[in-house]
Scaffold this active site. Sequence first.
Site, PDB file in Angstrom:
ATOM      1  CE  LYS A 145      -3.111  -2.969   0.149  1.00 29.65           C
ATOM      2  NZ  LYS A 145      -3.427  -3.513  -1.168  1.00 29.65           N
ATOM      3  CD  GLU A 152      -4.196   7.175   3.832  1.00 30.38           C
ATOM      4  OE1 GLU A 152      -5.395   6.967   4.090  1.00 30.38           O
ATOM      5  OE2 GLU A 152      -3.655   6.841   2.765  1.00 30.38           O
ATOM      6  NE  ARG A 188     -10.531  -8.732  -5.540  1.00 29.22           N
ATOM      7  CZ  ARG A 188     -10.192  -7.884  -4.595  1.00 29.22           C
ATOM      8  NH1 ARG A 188      -8.917  -7.701  -4.280  1.00 29.22           N
ATOM      9  NH2 ARG A 188     -11.121  -7.209  -3.940  1.00 29.22           N
TER      10      ARG A 188
HETATM   11  C1  MV4 Z   1      -9.663   5.168   5.317  1.00 33.50           C
HETATM   12  C2  MV4 Z   1     -10.862   5.616   5.897  1.00 33.50           C
HETATM   13  C3  MV4 Z   1     -10.911   6.924   6.341  1.00 33.50           C
HETATM   14  N1  MV4 Z   1      -9.822   7.709   6.217  1.00 33.50           N
HETATM   15  N2  MV4 Z   1      -8.624   6.000   5.199  1.00 33.50           N
HETATM   16  C4  MV4 Z   1     -10.970   0.602   4.947  1.00 33.50           C
HETATM   17  C5  MV4 Z   1     -10.463  -0.447   4.051  1.00 33.50           C
HETATM   18  C6  MV4 Z   1      -9.112   0.014   3.640  1.00 33.50           C
HETATM   19  N3  MV4 Z   1      -8.844  -0.379   2.291  1.00 33.50           N
HETATM   20  C7  MV4 Z   1      -9.152   1.489   3.789  1.00 33.50           C
HETATM   21  N4  MV4 Z   1     -10.300   1.785   4.585  1.00 33.50           N
HETATM   22  C8  MV4 Z   1     -10.554   3.034   5.009  1.00 33.50           C
HETATM   23  N5  MV4 Z   1      -9.532   3.914   4.879  1.00 33.50           N
HETATM   24  C9  MV4 Z   1      -8.715   7.232   5.650  1.00 33.50           C
HETATM   25  N6  MV4 Z   1      -7.644   8.028   5.565  1.00 33.50           N
HETATM   26  C10 MV4 Z   1     -11.929   4.751   6.008  1.00 33.50           C
HETATM   27  C11 MV4 Z   1     -11.777   3.449   5.559  1.00 33.50           C
HETATM   28  C12 MV4 Z   1     -12.923   2.621   5.702  1.00 33.50           C
HETATM   29  C13 MV4 Z   1     -13.588   2.083   4.595  1.00 33.50           C
HETATM   30  C14 MV4 Z   1     -13.158   2.298   3.302  1.00 33.50           C
HETATM   31  C15 MV4 Z   1     -13.821   1.765   2.228  1.00 33.50           C
HETATM   32  C16 MV4 Z   1     -14.953   0.994   2.440  1.00 33.50           C
HETATM   33  C17 MV4 Z   1     -15.388   0.768   3.704  1.00 33.50           C
HETATM   34  C18 MV4 Z   1     -14.720   1.303   4.805  1.00 33.50           C
HETATM   35  C19 MV4 Z   1     -15.193   1.064   6.082  1.00 33.50           C
HETATM   36  C20 MV4 Z   1     -14.540   1.594   7.150  1.00 33.50           C
HETATM   37  C21 MV4 Z   1     -13.393   2.363   6.968  1.00 33.50           C
END
Ligand code: MV4
Length: 495
Positions: free
Chosen positions: A118, A200, A291
């Site tokens: 990442k 972040e 994918r």
């Molecule tokens: C975040 C975020 C808020 N702020 N990054 C969750 C999965 C991972 N791939 C990244 N995710 C998140 N990153 C920042 N800076 C909130 C999430 C997140 C989320 C993102 C996509 C779909 C569902 C989610 C559920 C909770 C938190």
Amino acid sequence: MARLTKLLVANRGEIALRIIRSARLFGLKTVAVYSAADAKSAHVGAADEAIAIGPAEAAKSYLDIAAIIAAAKQSGADAIHPGYGFLSERPEFARAAADAQIVFVGPRPEVMAALGDKVAARRIAVAAGVPVVPGIETAEISAARAFAALAGYPILVKAAAGGGGRGMRIVAEAAQLESALEAAAREATAAFGDGRIFIEKYLAHPRHIEIQVLGDEHGALVALGERDCSIQRRYQKIIEESPAPGLSAEMRAKMIDAALKLARAAHYTNAGTTEFLVEGDNFYFLEVNARLQVEHPVTEMRFGCDLVCEQLRIASGGKVSEPAAPRGAAIECRINAEDPEHNFRPATGTVLHLSVPGGPGVRFDSHMTRGAEVTPWYDGLLGKLICYGPTREEARGRLVNALGEFALLGVTNNAAYLRDIVASEQFRDARLSTHFIDQFFPEWKITNDEIDAAIVAAAITAGDVQAENAAPKANTERRSPWDSLNNFELWGSRR
Ligand code: MV4
């Protein structure tokens, strides 16, 4: 152009069936692989041949690279499709296929490795001019403090090797920072053997919107619009749709441009998805999924395309087709073997009855049949119900109807829960964010009027099947179908 003849599908369940169908259409012979738990599974019967690769444990079957490569060689397969999950994003698998002179249907192993990290993916995004959430690549405490003070709390600690929400920690205030950094690094080391973390700014109320891309080996890249996947529970998506409601044409164009720039910078080929978080008029790169994704059908419905055929064409050295103009709206929901009335605990069992919905714009991608067994060994995805309509409201109406027609008895599942969500005013009004479920549907009980005609009819047949199984002696006298309801567990568990 590498002329492919035979495809091994290194997966199971609905996606293995999905891939076998398109491979046949593309003119390929198909090879299924299966674990001891899946000997009677639908994908085994659907393929031209099938090879047992090991015991039920995924680590010794669907995750066993050597066993799958051996099956490919044994069957003379010249290509492998990994599906999603399992080995689909493991560069070692793509590398092992290449070493065995087998075409891997997906991006090159180096590309997959770069995007799987990442921190590396974030760097590629920054270099390509794609917006990322303000952040910092260190776990060093004083730099982390300085960043957090500048960006403001809360911040989010993420694992470089993570993704899909694993190894994340929200830090609400400065006092928690140091211990959170340590704990996250420790967790990441234990989970991924890689303790690198990054930080972040935490976005409080984002939507999750992703762009589908296709790239060929001649340098052509196309985007097939977006999917809104905000409705998820514990990082598992449950409802996905396209287009993203309320996304302006300008934002869409910017996000597509960003996804294509990123794919170009990463030398991406085959099908991939760039995930973004969206808050107001801003979007931020999250990660690339290297994918085919579970939710790819919503894109297929709108674009009238077959993404698996596109993948196979690209893998054979062909060119991506220029996508048609998208039309209408599509919504998918994931029907899982789980109990929404008991904290979504996983369910298992034998399918006693299955009513599959139909009608215009209704698609059910599933490996379920009457008699199918759902075991505890793999994820509980029973199928995906996808509805298309000229407008979102028409797609939504069809999905509500389709979920009403759907009945699968014998394995507790979330179909009635999904119907409540899709029928809700919150979903109708598209009040979408990653907090949708926590906000509106954290707990749920079926109501009596949801136990409707379809379920009752299904229960009668299912009860008959149960009765037949329990008493296999010849009995020419038909009992009343209502008799069989008496000991049918549906009533005990749902009331
Ligand atoms: C975040 C975020 C808020 N702020 N990054 C969750 C999965 C991972 N791939 C990244 N995710 C998140 N990153 C920042 N800076 C909130 C999430 C997140 C989320 C993102 C996509 C779909 C569902 C989610 C559920 C909770 C938190």
